[in-house]
Motif scaffolding. Structure first.
Motif, PDB file in Angstrom:
ATOM      1  N   ALA A  42       0.843  -1.210   0.000  1.00 42.78           N
ATOM      2  CA  ALA A  42       0.000   0.000   0.000  1.00 42.78           C
ATOM      3  C   ALA A  42       0.871   1.250   0.000  1.00 42.78           C
ATOM      4  O   ALA A  42       0.950   1.974   0.996  1.00 42.78           O
ATOM      5  CB  ALA A  42      -0.925   0.001   1.221  1.00 42.78           C
ATOM      6  N   PRO A  43       1.546   1.535  -1.138  1.00 46.26           N
ATOM      7  CA  PRO A  43       2.406   2.725  -1.183  1.00 46.26           C
ATOM      8  C   PRO A  43       1.587   4.003  -1.069  1.00 46.26           C
ATOM      9  O   PRO A  43       0.558   4.160  -1.736  1.00 46.26           O
ATOM     10  CB  PRO A  43       3.077   2.609  -2.557  1.00 46.26           C
ATOM     11  CG  PRO A  43       2.138   1.781  -3.366  1.00 46.26           C
ATOM     12  CD  PRO A  43       1.529   0.807  -2.410  1.00 46.26           C
ATOM     13  N   ALA A  44       2.023   4.893  -0.215  1.00 49.22           N
ATOM     14  CA  ALA A  44       1.324   6.167  -0.025  1.00 49.22           C
ATOM     15  C   ALA A  44       2.349   7.210   0.408  1.00 49.22           C
ATOM     16  O   ALA A  44       3.235   6.920   1.216  1.00 49.22           O
ATOM     17  CB  ALA A  44       0.227   6.038   1.035  1.00 49.22           C
ATOM     18  N   PRO A  45       2.266   8.415  -0.139  1.00 50.01           N
ATOM     19  CA  PRO A  45       3.267   9.434   0.201  1.00 50.01           C
ATOM     20  C   PRO A  45       3.151   9.914   1.640  1.00 50.01           C
ATOM     21  O   PRO A  45       2.060   9.984   2.210  1.00 50.01           O
ATOM     22  CB  PRO A  45       2.955  10.569  -0.779  1.00 50.01           C
ATOM     23  CG  PRO A  45       1.521  10.370  -1.153  1.00 50.01           C
ATOM     24  CD  PRO A  45       1.281   8.903  -1.112  1.00 50.01           C
ATOM     25  N   HIS A  46       4.287  10.206   2.222  1.00 46.82           N
ATOM     26  CA  HIS A  46       4.335  10.870   3.529  1.00 46.82           C
ATOM     27  C   HIS A  46       5.587  11.741   3.557  1.00 46.82           C
ATOM     28  O   HIS A  46       6.672  11.311   3.188  1.00 46.82           O
ATOM     29  CB  HIS A  46       4.349   9.853   4.683  1.00 46.82           C
ATOM     30  CG  HIS A  46       5.486   8.878   4.626  1.00 46.82           C
ATOM     31  ND1 HIS A  46       6.727   9.146   5.156  1.00 46.82           N
ATOM     32  CD2 HIS A  46       5.557   7.632   4.089  1.00 46.82           C
ATOM     33  CE1 HIS A  46       7.522   8.115   4.963  1.00 46.82           C
ATOM     34  NE2 HIS A  46       6.843   7.181   4.313  1.00 46.82           N
ATOM     35  N   ALA A  73       1.024  14.013   4.059  1.00 49.19           N
ATOM     36  CA  ALA A  73       1.470  13.338   2.844  1.00 49.19           C
ATOM     37  C   ALA A  73       2.539  14.155   2.119  1.00 49.19           C
ATOM     38  O   ALA A  73       3.479  13.591   1.548  1.00 49.19           O
ATOM     39  CB  ALA A  73       0.292  13.086   1.911  1.00 49.19           C
ATOM     40  N   THR A 116       7.673   7.820  -7.690  1.00 47.64           N
ATOM     41  CA  THR A 116       7.517   9.083  -6.964  1.00 47.64           C
ATOM     42  C   THR A 116       7.068  10.188  -7.902  1.00 47.64           C
ATOM     43  O   THR A 116       6.203  11.003  -7.555  1.00 47.64           O
ATOM     44  CB  THR A 116       8.832   9.465  -6.274  1.00 47.64           C
ATOM     45  OG1 THR A 116       9.221   8.431  -5.365  1.00 47.64           O
ATOM     46  CG2 THR A 116       8.675  10.762  -5.495  1.00 47.64           C
ATOM     47  N   ALA A 119       3.448   9.824  -8.466  1.00 45.45           N
ATOM     48  CA  ALA A 119       2.659  10.256  -7.314  1.00 45.45           C
ATOM     49  C   ALA A 119       2.537  11.774  -7.276  1.00 45.45           C
ATOM     50  O   ALA A 119       1.467  12.328  -6.991  1.00 45.45           O
ATOM     51  CB  ALA A 119       3.304   9.740  -6.030  1.00 45.45           C
ATOM     52  N   TYR A 262       9.889   1.706  -4.827  1.00 45.45           N
ATOM     53  CA  TYR A 262       9.318   2.879  -4.166  1.00 45.45           C
ATOM     54  C   TYR A 262      10.375   3.507  -3.270  1.00 45.45           C
ATOM     55  O   TYR A 262      11.043   2.810  -2.509  1.00 45.45           O
ATOM     56  CB  TYR A 262       8.101   2.499  -3.312  1.00 45.45           C
ATOM     57  CG  TYR A 262       6.945   1.919  -4.093  1.00 45.45           C
ATOM     58  CD1 TYR A 262       6.208   2.720  -4.963  1.00 45.45           C
ATOM     59  CD2 TYR A 262       6.581   0.591  -3.958  1.00 45.45           C
ATOM     60  CE1 TYR A 262       5.151   2.202  -5.682  1.00 45.45           C
ATOM     61  CE2 TYR A 262       5.522   0.059  -4.675  1.00 45.45           C
ATOM     62  CZ  TYR A 262       4.813   0.868  -5.536  1.00 45.45           C
ATOM     63  OH  TYR A 262       3.770   0.347  -6.255  1.00 45.45           O
ATOM     64  N   LEU A 266       7.356   6.869   0.036  1.00 41.01           N
ATOM     65  CA  LEU A 266       6.122   6.160  -0.293  1.00 41.01           C
ATOM     66  C   LEU A 266       5.981   4.858   0.491  1.00 41.01           C
ATOM     67  O   LEU A 266       5.080   4.066   0.210  1.00 41.01           O
ATOM     68  CB  LEU A 266       6.063   5.848  -1.800  1.00 41.01           C
ATOM     69  CG  LEU A 266       6.052   7.035  -2.755  1.00 41.01           C
ATOM     70  CD1 LEU A 266       5.970   6.550  -4.198  1.00 41.01           C
ATOM     71  CD2 LEU A 266       4.890   7.966  -2.461  1.00 41.01           C
ATOM     72  N   GLN A 267       6.863   4.621   1.449  1.00 39.29           N
ATOM     73  CA  GLN A 267       6.871   3.365   2.190  1.00 39.29           C
ATOM     74  C   GLN A 267       6.661   3.594   3.679  1.00 39.29           C
ATOM     75  O   GLN A 267       6.822   4.715   4.185  1.00 39.29           O
ATOM     76  CB  GLN A 267       8.205   2.647   1.985  1.00 39.29           C
ATOM     77  CG  GLN A 267       8.436   2.110   0.594  1.00 39.29           C
ATOM     78  CD  GLN A 267       9.694   1.267   0.536  1.00 39.29           C
ATOM     79  OE1 GLN A 267      10.798   1.770   0.666  1.00 39.29           O
ATOM     80  NE2 GLN A 267       9.524  -0.028   0.350  1.00 39.29           N
TER      81      GLN A 267
END
Length: 367
Positions: A42-46, A73, A116, A119, A262, A266-267
């Protein structure tokens, strides 16, 4: 006449042997699942650093709005002009720069990480759509034509890693009876061969990189040599569990934290933390910096690889001292088992060594 077949001592012993060895693939299954799914599912920016270009109130308001809506994010800042934004991208200090206006433009550097860049593009496509304007995307650091996804360096990492840690299984198993200095020479030779194969893949064969092939070879050799030295040193202490130990270090934790698929932004935080000092990340980011970013921050990545190499050298030296002490203790020890082994002829000793090597090579089959 009826013939009954029952499980004799040999069958029972073989079954126990098989069950004992099945523990390794089970642990590998659990470890690979936890590592790969934990890192990639579930890659998501932070805290993803992006810039808004402009010094006026409009740019500042847009940056603050994105920061607030992102809820952690994004890490948004403003920069004065386009040149400053491009410099930040080429130094990997940011991963996207948005120029607002009637014809908005987004600057990215796909060589830093294609996922990236995608994203970032997804975020600012929505911003431009809110202004009813098409978004122009400019890549200031594109990847080589032979690597359109930008993930070729990661798969080069996989090839080098497999060549290196599979060599550890052979040198540690079949070569366990050899003196440590011979095993180290074999490791050095294999690291050279593996790095040359990887360089051929990266250049003439698949054209993953279009410049700086000599530097790619040097990074490949340093990376492979570090794995081989660590593995050969660990074998003295882990024996038949060496393959599992090396896979944990150089597959489960290594591939997932390398940034090849990633980046850490993103991890989950655990893999992002490993990215700062693990050898796979040192290789991937080192190659990217060398090939695409004019060597920016290359020294830090080389230092990471060099420290892993040094750790391997220390492990090998410690293993050599440990083996010398073991041999000395065996020669001086008393007891029937020692006397029995002392009475064995060359043939018996060779068979015992072969049996040990075969058992360790069985562990390597799961690779």
């Amino acid at each position: 006449m009826e013939v009954s077949v029952s499980a004799g001592p040999n069958t029972t012993g073989a079954l126990r042997h098989v069950l004992g060895h099945l523990l390794t693939p089970l642990l590998m299954c659990v470890g690979m699942g936890l590592a790969y799914l934990g890192a990639f599912h579930a890659p998501a920016p932070h805290d993803l650093r992006v810039d808004v270009v402009g010094s006026g109130p409009t740019a500042r308001i847009l940056a603050q709005t994105l920061q607030d809506k992102g809820a952690g994010a994004l890490d948004v800042r403003t920069v004065a002009d386009r040149d400053t934004a491009v410099t930040a991208l080429r130094e990997q200090d940011s991963f996207g720069a948005y120029l607002p206006g009637e014809k908005p433009e987004l600057l990215v550097a796909s060589a830093s990480s294609d996922t990236t860049a995608m994203a970032v593009e997804k975020v600012f496509t929505k911003v431009a759509a809110g202004q009813d304007a098409p978004l122009k995307v400019t890549d200031v650091a594109p990847v080589a034509p032979g690597d359109p996804t930008g993930q070729g360096v990661f798969f080069l990492l996989v090839a080098l890693s497999i060549g290196a840690y599979a060599s550890v299984a052979v040198i540690g198993g079949a070569g366990a009876v050899l003196p440590m200095r011979i095993r180290v020479l074999l490791a050095a030779g294999m690291s050279l061969v593996v790095s040359l194969i990887g360089t051929l893949f990266a250049g003439p064969v698949f054209h993953l990189v279009d410049q700086g092939l000599g530097g790619v070879w040097a990074l490949s050799w340093l990376y492979a040599a570090g794995i081989l030295l660590v593995g050969v040193g660990l074998h003295t202490f882990l024996r038949r569990w060496t393959t599992l130990g090396v896979m944990v270090l150089f597959v489960m934790l290594n591939f997932t934290s390398s940034g090849g698929i990633y980046r850490p932004e993103l991890q989950p935080g655990f893999f992002g933390a490993l990215h700062s000092f693990w050898n796979g990340a040192g290789f991937v980011e080192g190659v990217r910096g060398h090939v695409y970013f004019d060597g920016h921050a290359l020294g830090g990545h080389v230092l990471v690889l060099a420290l892993w190499f040094l750790a391997g050298a220390v492990l090998v030296a410690t293993a050599a001292v440990t083996e010398t002490r073991r041999h000395r203790a065996a020669a001086q020890g008393q007891g029937s088992d020692i006397e029995t082994r002392a009475g064995e002829g060359p043939a018996e000793k060779e068979r015992a060594a072969e049996a040990t090597a075969e058992e360790e090579m069985e562990e390597a089959v799961a690779v």
